[in-house]
Design an enzyme around this catalytic site. Sequence first.
Site: not given
Length: 516
Positions: A412, A168, A414, A419, A175, A170
């Site tokens: 979508h 999952h 996450k 704190d 470069d 991404k």
Amino acid sequence: MRQHVLFLIIAGFSLLPLGCASLPKNVQRTPSVSIPADPTTEISRNIRSKLKMHDGLSAFHALFSGEDAFISRVTAIRAVERSLDLQYYIWNNDLTGKILVEETLKAADRGVRVRILLDDLNLGPHEKVLRHMAMHPNIDIRMVNPFAHRNLRFMDFFTLNKIDKRMHNKVFVADGEIAIVGGRNIGDEYFWASNEMNFGDLDLWAIGPVVPALSHQFDTYWNAEISYPIESLTENFNPTEQDYADFRNNSKSETKKATKTEYIQNLIKNESENPFITGNLKLYWATAQVIFDPPEKFDQKDNEQSNNLQSQISPFMKNSRQEILMISPYFVPGDDGVEALKKKVEAGTRITVLTNSLASGDVAVVFSGYKGYRKDLIKGGLALYELKPKDHKNLVKKKKSLGSSSSHAGLHGKTLVFDRKKILVGSMNLDPRSVYLNTEVGVIIDSPEMAEQFSAQFEENLPEIAYQLGLNEKSALTWTTYENGVKETFTSEPETSWWQRAKASMLSWVVPERQL
């Protein structure tokens, strides 16, 4: 998407007597590693002048809007000179997906080495297109945890304990100097180009020491035995040079059509306002830590995962004393998670959770696993919010969207904030599937400035973009929000039909919570 996994699980159980195939043996995986940054490239010259003033620190720009997320990728691919590493769970064959394919091909034409690492669940059905793409001498493509049955893919669920584990992650690295990491896949709904549904999401554009750390993560998966060259999975498909030429011509034609769409035309008209065109990026300079699941997770049982991503995040949760902000499209805490969160609240930590409502979510079965925990979470003192299904794509910035005006918006992104000092952005959802089945990646940034600004802007938007859940005098759920400054309270799942509510209840009987 996730619903594909759940559908195939159910289909697989119904066809257990049919037999199974096997993956190719003795696969030739030529090892390779990331190409170090070259200080002579244009990207390096521009970046290193900034890095010199912030010795040892990385810089981060938050990609809140879908348009910025898309343009950041296009501009990086157009500027790249030596190497491009792309790692994704989904790469849709749609408007933005096709444009990024063509831009990647053009980069390879310039001599750039391109490595593309894709999860096989969603991309496997497009293996012929990928095989054509991999005919380019500068492009290598590998598929993670591929299905052995290349046509009757559902039959692989005879080996459910293996095939339901997905990559999952991404990650985008150009470069060895620029990285993009976060929640977004490649597709119109992630870049606000869809007319049907668009996602509120978050990526980080990054430079500095964090980039080699993300490259190391990529190399770890690229060279793992779980990754198969696309050629080894398509031995019965032998495209000719004419097939490749036709593929390239079609790619150019599709991209030309795409540039005439309203979405692209709006981006072109507003180039003067885009920070990736003007170079006016808001950067947060900080130390950062890259965390990720090891590829060995694919072969490990739950009790063997001593170094999974959850265990790496756990110390930050435990050490938070004042406040934890949790944003996740899928939130299935389980009984143990509920108890742990309640104890944090009892110890004086304020916890705010934003997840999808039944109306805004794209996977009803995951909502069915979450909904039963809501009353206990509220009784435990958590501030629980659910996103409205309207066009509230931008969770923090009050910036007008240039993209498509969809009829539906879902969450979508996450993100965790500890704190108001540290912020985690990554690919991991707060559910059992991300904890035990999928592999994930994230970056924890030690920046009180970034964490504070994100939290403050998010809280300012929250009453308008989400419903706050509560309990009435009969301990029944209520949903309270503000619409144009006017307070509204609902006593059933807002903006849903009886069928949606019934389906969410029924689905909880079908799939085990661990699969959610």
